[in-house]
Design a protein around this motif. Structure first.
Motif, mmCIF file in Angstrom:
data_model
loop_
_atom_site.group_PDB
_atom_site.id
_atom_site.type_symbol
_atom_site.label_atom_id
_atom_site.label_comp_id
_atom_site.label_asym_id
_atom_site.label_seq_id
_atom_site.Cartn_x
_atom_site.Cartn_y
_atom_site.Cartn_z
ATOM 1 N N GLY A 1 -6.053 31.220 27.468
ATOM 2 C CA GLY A 1 -7.050 31.698 26.513
ATOM 3 C C GLY A 1 -8.380 31.019 26.690
ATOM 4 O O GLY A 1 -8.567 30.197 27.595
ATOM 5 N N HIS A 2 -9.296 31.360 25.803
ATOM 6 C CA HIS A 2 -10.621 30.743 25.807
ATOM 7 C C HIS A 2 -10.464 29.267 25.432
ATOM 8 O O HIS A 2 -9.755 28.936 24.486
ATOM 9 C CB HIS A 2 -11.527 31.473 24.805
ATOM 10 N N ASP A 3 -11.094 28.377 26.161
ATOM 11 C CA ASP A 3 -10.960 26.943 25.929
ATOM 12 C C ASP A 3 -11.598 26.534 24.607
ATOM 13 O O ASP A 3 -12.747 26.867 24.336
ATOM 14 C CB ASP A 3 -11.600 26.159 27.077
ATOM 15 N N GLN B 1 -14.127 27.843 34.435
ATOM 16 C CA GLN B 1 -15.275 28.193 33.599
ATOM 17 C C GLN B 1 -14.882 27.926 32.153
ATOM 18 O O GLN B 1 -14.574 26.801 31.818
ATOM 19 C CB GLN B 1 -15.763 29.599 33.882
ATOM 20 N N GLU B 2 -14.828 28.920 31.280
ATOM 21 C CA GLU B 2 -14.477 28.629 29.887
ATOM 22 C C GLU B 2 -13.044 29.036 29.536
ATOM 23 O O GLU B 2 -12.674 29.064 28.369
ATOM 24 C CB GLU B 2 -15.464 29.301 28.931
ATOM 25 N N TYR B 3 -12.205 29.292 30.558
ATOM 26 C CA TYR B 3 -10.840 29.748 30.304
ATOM 27 C C TYR B 3 -9.820 28.651 30.564
ATOM 28 O O TYR B 3 -9.813 28.015 31.613
ATOM 29 C CB TYR B 3 -10.532 30.996 31.129
ATOM 30 N N PHE B 4 -8.935 28.466 29.595
ATOM 31 C CA PHE B 4 -7.904 27.435 29.606
ATOM 32 C C PHE B 4 -6.595 28.032 30.102
ATOM 33 O O PHE B 4 -6.212 29.134 29.702
ATOM 34 C CB PHE B 4 -7.724 26.906 28.176
ATOM 35 N N ASN B 5 -5.882 27.302 30.967
ATOM 36 C CA ASN B 5 -4.585 27.730 31.476
ATOM 37 C C ASN B 5 -3.677 26.506 31.555
ATOM 38 O O ASN B 5 -4.047 25.499 32.166
ATOM 39 C CB ASN B 5 -4.740 28.373 32.858
ATOM 40 N N MET B 6 -2.505 26.594 30.936
ATOM 41 C CA MET B 6 -1.563 25.475 30.969
ATOM 42 C C MET B 6 -0.162 26.015 31.230
ATOM 43 O O MET B 6 0.228 27.055 30.696
ATOM 44 C CB MET B 6 -1.575 24.720 29.639
ATOM 45 N N VAL C 1 -4.962 31.744 21.420
ATOM 46 C CA VAL C 1 -4.510 31.772 22.817
ATOM 47 C C VAL C 1 -3.228 32.595 22.900
ATOM 48 O O VAL C 1 -2.618 32.922 21.884
ATOM 49 C CB VAL C 1 -4.262 30.351 23.389
ATOM 50 N N ILE C 2 -2.810 32.909 24.109
ATOM 51 C CA ILE C 2 -1.544 33.601 24.333
ATOM 52 C C ILE C 2 -0.542 32.579 24.844
ATOM 53 O O ILE C 2 -0.776 31.933 25.873
ATOM 54 C CB ILE C 2 -1.711 34.752 25.338
#
Length: 90
Positions: free
Chosen positions: A10-12, A40-45, A74-75
């Motif tokens: 999702g967006h950070d 960029q401004e997207y978070f992934n974990m 976030v998803i």
């Protein structure tokens, strides 16, 4: 050990990791491995966790994490390692 894969996208924003990890700690879910990136401004974990002591099914945990994701924007997806491995095996 009952290994489960959790992904968060999702967006950070501030506090994503804290809120997900708080849920895991409150439910006695141990983090075995964790990787997170921001593009960029997207978070992934992606996390590999042990749900053996959770006292809940993977389906229950997945449902609760989906609701948490909606609350924080976030998803969050959660599935057992066996299903994840079979889906991504070719």
């Amino acid at each position: 050990m009952k290994r489960t894969i959790i992904t968060v996208v999702g967006h950070d924003t501030v506090g994503i990791i804290a809120k997900v990890c708080t849920y895991l700690a409150e439910n006695n879910i141990n983090i075995l491995d964790i990787s997170q990136t921001i593009v960029q401004e997207y978070f992934n974990m992606m996390m590999i966790v042990d749900t053996n002591r959770a006292g809940k099914s993977v389906a229950e945990i997945a449902g609760e994490l989906t609701k948490l994701g909606e609350q924080i924007g976030v998803i969050i997806k959660c599935q057992s390692e066996e299903i994840f491995s079979q889906m991504h095996r070719i």
